[in-house]
Write an enzyme that holds these catalytic residues in place. Structure first.
Site, PDB file in Angstrom:
ATOM      1  N   HIS A  41       1.048  -1.190  -0.178  1.00  0.00           N
ATOM      2  CA  HIS A  41       0.185   0.099  -0.105  1.00  0.00           C
ATOM      3  C   HIS A  41       0.955   1.230  -0.033  1.00  0.00           C
ATOM      4  O   HIS A  41       1.940   1.182   0.394  1.00  0.00           O
ATOM      5  CB  HIS A  41      -0.686  -0.089   1.090  1.00  0.00           C
TER       6      HIS A  41
ATOM      7  N   GLU B 202       0.797   3.851   1.995  1.00  0.00           N
ATOM      8  CA  GLU B 202       1.365   4.602   3.076  1.00  0.00           C
ATOM      9  C   GLU B 202       2.848   3.990   3.632  1.00  0.00           C
ATOM     10  O   GLU B 202       3.724   4.643   4.069  1.00  0.00           O
ATOM     11  CB  GLU B 202       0.362   4.488   4.201  1.00  0.00           C
TER      12      GLU B 202
ATOM     13  N   THR C 151     -20.507  -3.129 -33.894  1.00  0.00           N
ATOM     14  CA  THR C 151     -19.060  -2.216 -34.191  1.00  0.00           C
ATOM     15  C   THR C 151     -18.032  -3.189 -34.729  1.00  0.00           C
ATOM     16  O   THR C 151     -17.162  -2.799 -35.694  1.00  0.00           O
ATOM     17  CB  THR C 151     -18.776  -1.549 -32.747  1.00  0.00           C
TER      18      THR C 151
ATOM     19  N   LEU D 275      -9.266  -1.637 -31.419  1.00  0.00           N
ATOM     20  CA  LEU D 275      -9.310  -1.298 -29.956  1.00  0.00           C
ATOM     21  C   LEU D 275      -8.096  -1.504 -28.937  1.00  0.00           C
ATOM     22  O   LEU D 275      -8.341  -1.934 -28.094  1.00  0.00           O
ATOM     23  CB  LEU D 275     -10.604  -2.295 -29.248  1.00  0.00           C
TER      24      LEU D 275
ATOM     25  N   GLY E   7     -21.578   0.604 -30.701  1.00  0.00           N
ATOM     26  CA  GLY E   7     -22.109   1.962 -31.422  1.00  0.00           C
ATOM     27  C   GLY E   7     -23.427   2.489 -30.762  1.00  0.00           C
ATOM     28  O   GLY E   7     -23.524   2.278 -29.526  1.00  0.00           O
TER      29      GLY E   7
HETATM   30  C1  AOF Z   1      -4.476   1.591   2.229  1.00  0.00           C
HETATM   31  N1  AOF Z   1      -3.522   2.008   1.141  1.00  0.00           N
HETATM   32  O1  AOF Z   1      -2.414   2.055  -0.867  1.00  0.00           O
HETATM   33  C2  AOF Z   1      -4.504   1.040  -0.453  1.00  0.00           C
HETATM   34  C3  AOF Z   1      -5.621   0.476   0.355  1.00  0.00           C
HETATM   35  O2  AOF Z   1      -6.069  -6.696  -0.486  1.00  0.00           O
HETATM   36  P1  AOF Z   1      -5.272  -5.937   0.439  1.00  0.00           P
HETATM   37  O3  AOF Z   1      -4.889  -6.327   1.822  1.00  0.00           O
HETATM   38  O4  AOF Z   1      -4.275  -5.199  -0.260  1.00  0.00           O
HETATM   39  O5  AOF Z   1      -6.489  -4.666   0.880  1.00  0.00           O
HETATM   40  C4  AOF Z   1      -7.284  -4.249  -0.144  1.00  0.00           C
HETATM   41  C5  AOF Z   1      -8.086  -3.013   0.278  1.00  0.00           C
HETATM   42  O6  AOF Z   1      -7.319  -1.984   0.971  1.00  0.00           O
HETATM   43  C6  AOF Z   1      -8.983  -2.159  -0.597  1.00  0.00           C
HETATM   44  O7  AOF Z   1     -10.180  -2.720  -0.725  1.00  0.00           O
HETATM   45  C7  AOF Z   1      -8.823  -0.846   0.041  1.00  0.00           C
HETATM   46  O8  AOF Z   1      -9.841  -0.960   1.022  1.00  0.00           O
HETATM   47  C8  AOF Z   1      -7.507  -0.867   0.738  1.00  0.00           C
HETATM   48  N2  AOF Z   1      -6.622  -0.002  -0.040  1.00  0.00           N
HETATM   49  N3  AOF Z   1      -5.313   1.019   1.564  1.00  0.00           N
HETATM   50  O9  AOF Z   1      -4.229   1.882   3.131  1.00  0.00           O
HETATM   51  C9  AOF Z   1      -3.365   1.794  -0.130  1.00  0.00           C
HETATM   52  N4  AOF Z   1      -4.475   0.536  -1.774  1.00  0.00           N
HETATM   53 ZN    ZN Z   2      -3.093  -0.093   3.794  1.00  0.00          ZN
END
Ligand code: AOF
Ligand code: ZN
Length: 374
Positions: A63, A65, A209, A217, A311
């Site tokens: 993620h 953070e 289409t 595409l 289309g």
């Molecule tokens: C965050 N920071 O950059 C993102 C978040 O499958 P996991 O464990 O990665 O969890 C997915 C969920 O985490 C997603 O549905 C959303 O709620 C959150 N995404 N959260 O703190 C991030 N991408």
């Molecule tokens: Zn997270």
């Protein structure tokens, strides 16, 4: 959401705008996860210094953070963190981001929008607040929600965010009967459409289409060829010509054909042989799809954003069902006159509930963008 936007300062909004821009880097490349942007900033009298940056990694993890904290190292202690989405509180493949922020000793977290994911939904904020961290929510919320509209749509409605792209002549036509692919806009506008393809996870068209225009595409912008999205064909009777040009790159850029239970098994198998994935969607007695059902199936597949490219009849059915969220209307310069195919949307016939959210010029052509106001 809990409105604490009043606590956001001008500097907060500037950093959040930068975090939103950062989040766009991986738009469409993070699977079912949203592409989130995060910044770690050491506050100073003049605003602050960015000491850590993170965008949700390709395929969704790590993620944002965690990456921003990693870059900041010890400088995160006492810092302010900007996150376009509420930091998560659930244990996924990695420990929760909210816990990582607490452990890093940050003083303040500014969040654009809460996470609708049931595993989070406010719990991220509570973890931070319980640890004595000052939390500001709702900073540039509308902008952040627009940037992650696909994720919010999939989580909230179980279906992708749907953008309809149309190119119309000034007299409201999208083509000429039996003429195949006709140019309505110029090269610059066509490149803009290719950029829109890059920003979506899938392009969707009706089988007519494909039969009439034989389009590729794909994205053919130099350097961005790899970003061609999945190509979806609505084809109840599996009548896509196996010689269609879009199969040429089926190994690299998936072709998903949605067929009904009425399709001939042999024809479906022929298309599979060409590299397509053929998926069954229930249809009515005439073999017509309910647009709602189509989007439900695409939601199950996990698609967050789909660009509907035509289309006319296909577009009309999604518009009439109230399922289009955004319309990108390109208007060319030369009129068609008779034997034109009328567009379901024109500048003077915009479906109810839409408002203009932007406009632009691409060479001689114009683009008007509309969004549904809910
Ligand atoms: C965050 N920071 O950059 C993102 C978040 O499958 P996991 O464990 O990665 O969890 C997915 C969920 O985490 C997603 O549905 C959303 O709620 C959150 N995404 N959260 O703190 C991030 N991408
Ligand atoms: Zn997270």
């Amino acid at each position: 959401m809990a409105e604490s936007a009043s606590l956001a300062t001008e500097a907060d909004r500037r950093f959040m705008a930068a975090a939103i821009r950062l989040s766009l880097w991986h738009q469409g490349l993070t699977g079912e996860n949203p592409s989130v942007g995060a910044l770690v900033v050491r506050p100073q009298a003049e605003g602050g210094t960015i000491v850590g940056r993170g965008v949700t990694a390709l395929s969704g993890r790590p993620h944002a953070e965690l990456q921003a904290l990693r870059e900041a190292g010890d400088a995160a202690r006492g810092a302010t963190v900007y996150a376009t989405l509420e930091p998560c509180s659930h244990i996924g493949k990695a420990p929760p981001c909210a816990d990582a922020l607490v452990a890093a000793g940050v003083a303040r977290v500014v969040i654009a929008t809460l996470d609708p994911d049931k595993r989070v939904a406010g719990r991220g904020v509570s973890i931070l607040e319980k640890a004595g961290i000052e939390v500001v929510t709702g900073c540039l919320e509308a902008e952040a929600r627009r940037a992650m509209a696909g994720f919010l749509s999939l989580k909230g409605r179980g279906r992708p965010f749907l953008t309809l792209k149309l190119a119309v002549s000034p007299d409201g036509m999208i083509g000429r009967r039996g003429a195949g692919q006709v140019s309505i806009t110029g090269d610059i506008a066509r490149r803009a459409v290719q950029m829109m393809r890059v920003e979506h996870e899938a392009i969707m068209v009706g089988v007519n289409t494909v039969a009439e225009d034989d389009p590729f595409l794909t994205v053919r912008l130099a350097g961005l060829e790899k970003r061609s999205p999945t190509r979806i064909i609505l084809d109840p009777f599996a009548r896509t010509p196996p010689v269609a040009r879009l199969f040429a790159e089926a190994a690299r850029h998936p072709v998903l054909i949605l067929a009904s239970e009425k399709a001939s098994r042999r024809q479906a198998d022929d298309l599979r042989e060409k590299g397509a994935v053929v998926q069954t969607v229930v249809s009515d007695y005439r073999g017509r799809f309910d647009p709602r059902e189509v989007l439900r199936v695409l939601g199950i597949i996990g698609l967050k954003s789909v660009l509907l490219e035509g289309g006319a009849e296909t577009a009309r059915r999604f518009v009439d069902a109230g399922l289009v969220d955004r319309i990108s209307l390109f208007v060319g310069t030369s009129t068609f006159g008779q034997d034109g195919i009328a567009s379901p949307v024109t500048e003077t016939a915009v479906p109810p509930g839409f408002e203009i959210v932007g406009s632009g010029r691409y060479g001689d052509d114009r683009l008007i963008e509309y969004e549904r106001i809910d």
